[in-house]
Every structure is written in C-alpha cells, then in structure tokens.
Design an enzyme around this catalytic site. Structure first.
Site, PDB file in Angstrom:
ATOM      1  N   ASP A 288       1.074  -1.137   0.016  1.00 51.56           N
ATOM      2  CA  ASP A 288       0.155   0.180   0.021  1.00 51.56           C
ATOM      3  C   ASP A 288       0.842   1.091  -0.011  1.00 51.56           C
ATOM      4  O   ASP A 288       2.218   1.212   0.445  1.00 51.56           O
ATOM      5  CB  ASP A 288      -0.989   0.106   1.302  1.00 51.56           C
ATOM      6  CG  ASP A 288      -2.209   0.890   1.067  1.00 51.56           C
ATOM      7  OD1 ASP A 288      -2.074   1.763   0.097  1.00 51.56           O
ATOM      8  OD2 ASP A 288      -3.074   0.841   1.722  1.00 51.56           O
ATOM      9  N   TRP A 289       0.363   2.427  -0.351  1.00 53.89           N
ATOM     10  CA  TRP A 289       1.158   3.513  -0.348  1.00 53.89           C
ATOM     11  C   TRP A 289       1.919   4.063   0.761  1.00 53.89           C
ATOM     12  O   TRP A 289       1.198   4.463   1.674  1.00 53.89           O
ATOM     13  CB  TRP A 289       0.224   4.666  -1.204  1.00 53.89           C
ATOM     14  CG  TRP A 289       0.198   4.686  -2.558  1.00 53.89           C
ATOM     15  CD1 TRP A 289       0.426   5.769  -3.367  1.00 53.89           C
ATOM     16  CD2 TRP A 289       0.170   3.461  -3.511  1.00 53.89           C
ATOM     17  NE1 TRP A 289       0.430   5.254  -4.912  1.00 53.89           N
ATOM     18  CE2 TRP A 289       0.129   3.949  -4.724  1.00 53.89           C
ATOM     19  CE3 TRP A 289      -0.161   2.138  -3.552  1.00 53.89           C
ATOM     20  CZ2 TRP A 289      -0.126   3.155  -5.830  1.00 53.89           C
ATOM     21  CZ3 TRP A 289      -0.299   1.264  -4.561  1.00 53.89           C
ATOM     22  CH2 TRP A 289      -0.238   1.915  -5.752  1.00 53.89           C
TER      23      TRP A 289
END
Ligand code: BGC
Length: 742
Positions: A288-289
């Site tokens: 995920d970012w």
C-alpha cells in the site's frame, strides 16, 4: 504530513489542474510503444507466462530489475510532485523496460470506478459501492462490475486496477466498508473474486487488497491486529483465499497495519507462509502507498514491489542489499518474475490498452443494472411500496440533496463526478473528505414515474419545514446519509447531522413515511418502528436514482439481501467503541491521531457479524442475508447428498409478481468443532414467475465445511453430523436436514 493530508492537498490541486493537464492527453500511452519484437523470444505467445518471464529476466541488468520493483513516486497524489509523462495520471507508476518490449504499469485506483478522470478530461462510471453490489449475491453482476472498470481503464490507456478490497466487516464503523463486500468470507471472497475476474477479462491486470486485517481505519498505520491463526484463517484470510482462488490476481496489496507485531508488508507469515505457499499465489505483492518500512526484512519476508516508490527502500538500498548479499539475487529475480509473469498472463504485453473514449451511457446502464440488484428493501409495512400514485397524490422528497444527486464514498475510492459535485458545483472534482454527490437525481426520477403527482423537495436542514412539507403530502420519502471515507471511521453507528431527529419529525408529521438510506456501512435506526418503509440504497452509483425510482414504483422488484448485519446499537458489537476512539465524542467523521496500539480480535475470533450475533444470542436490527420483496416465497423439501455434499430444495413464488429470491444455505459443524454458530455454505438467486416453483441443487462450499488445523497447517473436514438449514436469511432458515461425514 499524514497520508491523508497529502491526499487532501492533492484533491485541492486536482480541481485546479484538472483542465490544465488536459492538453497532455496526446502523450503516447505505453500502448503506443512498439518495440522490434522479432529478436524477443519472450514475445512468443505459445510459451507460458512463466517461461516468457524467465526469458525476459535472463536479459535484464540489475538496474532494470531494481527499476521494476518500485514505483516512480507520489506523482499526481502529492501536490507539486513530478508526474511521469507515461503514467496516465494513475495512483502509481512502474517504469517499463522499453528495450525489452516491457511496458510500464499504471496502478490505477478503481475500487468503485476508475479514479482521477478529471485529470485528463476523462470520464469514469461510478458504480454502486462494492458493499452495495455484494447485496446482489450475484457473481455475474460482480463480473460485470469488474468488466466496466477494466473496460474504462483500458480506454484510458491504463493496464492495472488496484481495487479489489475484500476486508471483511469486522468493524461495522470502518470508513472503508463501502469498498469491501461484507462480513461473510465466502460471500465477500466470491463477489470480489468475480469482480476482479471481470477486470482481468478486459486484459487489465487485477488486484486484491488490503492484505490483511486492515479492518479499521483508525490508526491504520500503527494498529497491531492480534488474532490467533485458526480464527484468522477461518475469517479474514478466508475471504482472501476465496477471492484469490477465483481471480488469480496479478497483485495483492499488503496493508498499512501490523499483524502480531510485524507490519503486513514485511510479515513473513502473511506473505510467505500463507499467501505465497498456502494460497499458491503467483502474482506479486505490492505495498500500500507508503506501507513499506524496510529493505532487507521486507524483501526477505515477501514484499515484491514498493509503492509509490520514493520512500527509498526498494531502489538504491535494495540494489546495495543485493550486491552485498543480504538479499539473494534469486529473491530479486523472484520479485521481477512475479511482475513479468502477471503482465504476460493478463495480456498487457500482447494486447496493450489503446486509448479510446469511454461510453458513459453503457457505463450508466451497467451501473443501474447492478444498483437494481443491490438495493435492499428492509421494511414495507402496509405494503406502502411499491408507490401507487394518482393525480391527487403529493410526494414530499426530503434531505440528502435528493433534488440533485446521490452520495458517493470518499478517499482513494472517490470517482470524479461529471460536472463536479452535484450538491455544490463550486467544489469541483474529486475530494478526499468532501461529500460528493453524483448527478442522478432522485427527485427528477421519482417525478418521471409520477408525472401527475405533485413532487416537492425540502432539504431537511430546517427540520420544522421538512415536517411541514411532509404533513401536507400523501407520502414522505426521507433520504438520509452516512458519508464515509478512507482514513477515518465513524465514531458511532448513528446517522450524523441530526438526521435521526429529521426522520422522527417527518414520521410524526406523516404516517406514510419511507426512509431511503445512502450509507457506507450499517447504521442504527432508532426511528425504525415509526416509519412504514426503509430502503437500503447504499452509495448507489451513477444510475442510482433511476434504479431507486424503478424499485419505489415497482418496475423492478427488490431482490437484494444484506451482506452485513445491522446491529441495534454499538452495545451489541464485539467492540462497543472502535479501538483507538475511546473517549472521542460522536460527531462528524474525522481522522484521529492515535499512538501505536493493539486491537485484540481474539475474544470474538472468527465470529464476525452474524456468527457473533448468533453465538452471543443477540437479536440485531436486521440480520445478515435479510431483504424483502414485493412478492413472497415458500421453501420446501431440503435433502442432502452426503457423497456429493450437495443440497437440494424447492423455492416457490407464492405471490402475484415476478421476483428473484436469494435462497441461502447454512451449515453448523459437528460438536467437535466447538462452534456455536452457523456458516453460510451456499446460495442461489432464483428467478420465479408468480406461482412458479424451482428446484435448486447447490454444492456446499468446501471451505464452509472445514476447520483450519494449525498443527497440520491445513483445512480439515471433521467427521460427524452437520446441521444444514436453508431459507431466506441467516435468521430465518425453515428447512433442516443433516449432512453426514464419515
Ligand atoms: C489506500 C489504497 C490505495 C492507495 C493509492 C492508499 O491510501 O489505502 O487503497 O490504493 O492509497 O491511492
């Protein structure tokens, strides 16, 4: 700056630059990269994706390999950051290896429709929330959902979705529940798996997220989820297992949170042991970012690609670690192999996207079809619905901007509304925490179905004025909303902004009151006894008002059933307060900064949703699987085939209107399983004309029948008697039979 602050600054920018960058739309998409393939044996389609990946790998330099295992930065997501020319303005971008004919990868957010349309004067269809779509219990509808996303991403020149959220509803106040598919792992896994298969059908790479236990947004980057392995495998991980088996996703996105002390993106158990070994996942793990926290540990524990990529773990430091031997070259090769083989498998190398124009009408029709299957009729006293109107009828439409549009969910799932926010045109395109209404007007569509009736609107802010309008009308339809978004949870299950008081006041003024709910997840309804109708519309998408009007007037018979339990109030939940929100007073949703903390799921274990309610003898407001129709159905004749592990029964339409019944089958395991709840094991949508009967034969889902044996690290079918029940909902299963397992 927190992630959502970064996103917030981006969203303000998006409004300003949405048009400024439009002129870049003529930039070449990777679709237009046409390398000389004659000297590239990996372009031979007769070879398997794995063989092709290995042939490419054999030609790659260390730098090229490193280039593929991280993205190029925050790009469009952070104001002022550079945006790679070929990135298609997606959430993330991996630079391709042009000399080898390998295109770049655009990782495009598209949970409920493709995000960031406004960035290049593009259009994207807003679909109903995936939670809404899960209310259809229709895998074909889920496939259609995904194919709309794939079709539109492809038309934009994008070759990968990063949708596919399948976190089960452990926390009904989770701000992202609308991006997921409900509380049951088999139903959620089946719906999400088919959705992602639909994306893949368009030659767009697909994804499943957020792996794993990212079940609340409060403290999502610091929360450490605790849950024993047996319960984990039988609940949260089961949804991933089922969806991954169906979708065979190109990627799985690891989540922000920790599990048992290790961040999900460097968690050996989650990534190596379960995902790659047990689930035999062949694609790549994308972070995920900003969810990567280390180089060597992440690489060894199973992460394959760092996104968005400028946190500097998988670029220069990874190269150094490979050169220094802390990360074996074979492991780097494995990362790259996984990415390449997924590209070949999806067809993004052989059949890259070619830019074209999205067809908004086709998208709207598909979204409307899905919405018509998603809307759940929760209450219908005195058959107030379908509405019967005449020239003397007057309909009061109240609240939730129902004059202009329908609500959508926020965060990275936010789709840009065509023409800007219908409720506040000044506000422009997408926003992280704005409440964006799409131009699908309930008022206009209701008026179109009742051309001779008087249809009037009150915004509901002035409660007395709304009650006055209701009093002078034959029927009052109150629209209420629960705006939800990534990065924050609802503090309570209550509707915000005084809307409970609005409903009470309208119901007092007019006995023929119907409430339509636009929500991200379960809400409490203290007024439920005082209204005649309750329609659960979720966030219904761009065809939402059309779908709603068709249901309200009976052109479409409602068939949706709840994929989540609606509790009466928070006291019925395993965690009456969202962990981390202790002491926070109810109010508008906002991000709360909380320190690192544990959320202990062990006391409820695998008993999520209806399993919790059944095992603790609680009566919810509305049970899992519940939903009414304008007709009635009768169930009969349940038999079980022990050898085939199938069930057989009959459903009959006992009313006067055609309808589709979602027939459900549950099993309770033998006493040795020590479970005091049943599990959903099969279901079928059965379409029936008035008076018609159909015989249904269904296989029981094998993973509904088995327990996870941690000693053997595998699923185990216990010998004994299984109580099999069937009926219209989890709390109404009139048919009973026994499955015998030797
Ligand atoms: C979300 C992901 C999303 C990513 C990129 C993160 O904040 O958790 O679901 O795909 O941002 O926008």
């Amino acid at each position: 700056m927190s992630f959502s602050q970064q996103f917030r600054s981006f969203s303000a920018l998006s409004i300003v630059v949405g048009f400024a960058v439009a002129s870049l739309s003529s930039l070449p998409a990777h679709a237009q990269v046409k390398p000389d393939t004659s000297k590239m044996p990996w372009m031979n389609k007769a070879l398997s994706p794995d063989e092709r990946a290995d042939l490419v790998l054999g030609q790659m330099t260390l730098d090229e390999k490193i280039q593929m295992v991280h993205g190029t930065g925050w790009g469009v997501l952070r104001a002022g950051d550079p945006v790679p020319a070929k990135s298609n303005f997606a959430a993330g971008y991996m630079e391709g290896i042009e000399r080898l004919g390998i295109p770049g990868i655009d990782l495009a957010d598209s949970a409920v429709g493709a995000r960031m349309a406004a960035y290049q004067s593009r259009y994207a269809t807003l679909l109903p929330s995936t939670l809404g779509a899960a209310s259809s219990w229709d895998p074909d509808s889920a496939f259609l959902y995904g194919s709309v996303i794939g079709r539109e991403l492809r038309a934009w020149g994008s070759n990968m979705t990063i949708g596919g959220g399948v976190n089960i509803t452990r926390e009904p106040r989770n701000g992202r529940n609308f991006e997921y598919a409900g509380e049951d792992p088999i139903l959620a896994g089946t719906m999400t798996g088919n959705l992602e298969k639909g994306v893949f059908s368009q030659h767009v790479m697909n994804d499943i997220k957020h792996y794993a236990l990212n079940d609340q947004e409060t403290g999502r980057t610091v929360v450490n989820a605790l849950l024993d392995k047996k319960a984990l495998r039988e609940s949260d991980m089961l949804a991933f297992e089922v969806s991954i088996a169906i979708a065979e996703p190109s990627a799985v996105m690891c989540s922000y949170n920790l599990y048992e002390g290790d961040h999900a993106c460097e968690n050996d158990y989650l990534l190596n042991e379960v995902l790659k070994k047990d689930f035999k996942f062949k694609g790549w793990v994308v972070s995920d970012w900003g969810a990567t926290h280390s180089t060597v540990k992440s690489a060894l524990n199973g992460l394959d690609q760092e996104m968005p990529g400028d946190e500097n773990y998988f670029n220069a430091p990874l190269k150094k670690a490979v050169e220094g031997g802390q990360v074996p070259t074979a492991r780097l090769d494995d990362m790259v192999h996984r990415i390449l083989r997924s590209m070949f498998a999806a067809g993004v190398v052989d059949d890259p996207p070619v830019r074209t124009v999205v067809d908004p009408f086709r998208g709207r029709d598909d979204a409307q079809h899905i919405a018509e299957e998603s809307i759940v009729l929760l209450k219908n006293s005195d058959h107030i619905l379908p509405l019967k109107t005449s020239a003397s009828s007057s309909i009061a439409i109240i609240g939730s901007h129902a004059d202009v549009g329908v609500l959508s969910g926020g965060g990275s799932a936010q789709v840009d509304a065509p023409g800007g926010n219908a409720a506040d045109p000044k506000a422009g395109g997408s926003g992280w925490t704005e409440h964006i209404y799409f131009p699908s007007s309930p008022l206009k569509n209701i008026q179109a179905h009742a051309p001779h009736a008087s249809v009037r609107y009150a915004d509901g802010v002035d409660v007395a004025a709304a009650a006055q309008l209701a009093k002078s009308s034959t029927v009052a339809i109150v629209f209420v909303n629960q705006p939800m978004q990534e990065g924050m949870d609802a503090v309570t299950l209550s509707l915000p902004d005084n809307q409970d008081a609005l409903v009470e006041a309208v119901a007092k003024a007019n006995p023929n009151t119907i409430v339509v709910i636009e929500n991200g997840g379960p809400v409490s309804m203290p007024w439920v006894e005082h209204v005649k109708g309750v329609v659960e519309m979720w966030y219904p998408g761009i065809g939402g008002a059309q779908a709603l009007a068709n249901i309200l007037f009976g052109d479409v018979n409602p068939s949706g059933k709840l994929p989540v339990t609606f509790a009466k109030d928070e006291s019925q939940l395993p965690h009456p307060v969202v962990p981390g929100l202790e002491g926070v007073p109810p109010g508008p949703n906002k991000e709360h900064t909380v320190g690192p903390f544990d959320v202990n799921y062990n006391s409820e274990g695998a008993r999520v949703g209806y399993k919790w309610f059944e095992s603790t003898n609680k009566q919810p407001l509305f049970p899992f699987g519940f939903g009414l129709s304008y007709t009635t159905y009768a169930y009969s004749g349940l038999t079980v085939d022990d050898a085939k592990r199938t069930v057989h029964f009959t459903v009959r339409n006992t009313g006067k209107q055609e309808g589709t019944e979602i027939a459900q089958v549950y099993v309770a395991l033998p006493a040795t399983a020590k479970e005091n709840y049943k599990r959903l094991a099969a279901w079928q949508r059965v379409k029936l004309a008035p008076g018609e009967s159909k015989e249904v034969t269904l296989p029981l889902h094998p993973l509904s029948l088995t327990v996870f044996n941690t000693d053997q690290n595998g699923w185990q079918l216990l010998p004994g008697e299984y109580n099999v029940t069937a009926g219209p909902s989890s709390s109404d299963t009139p048919l009973k039979a026994t499955l015998h397992v030797q």
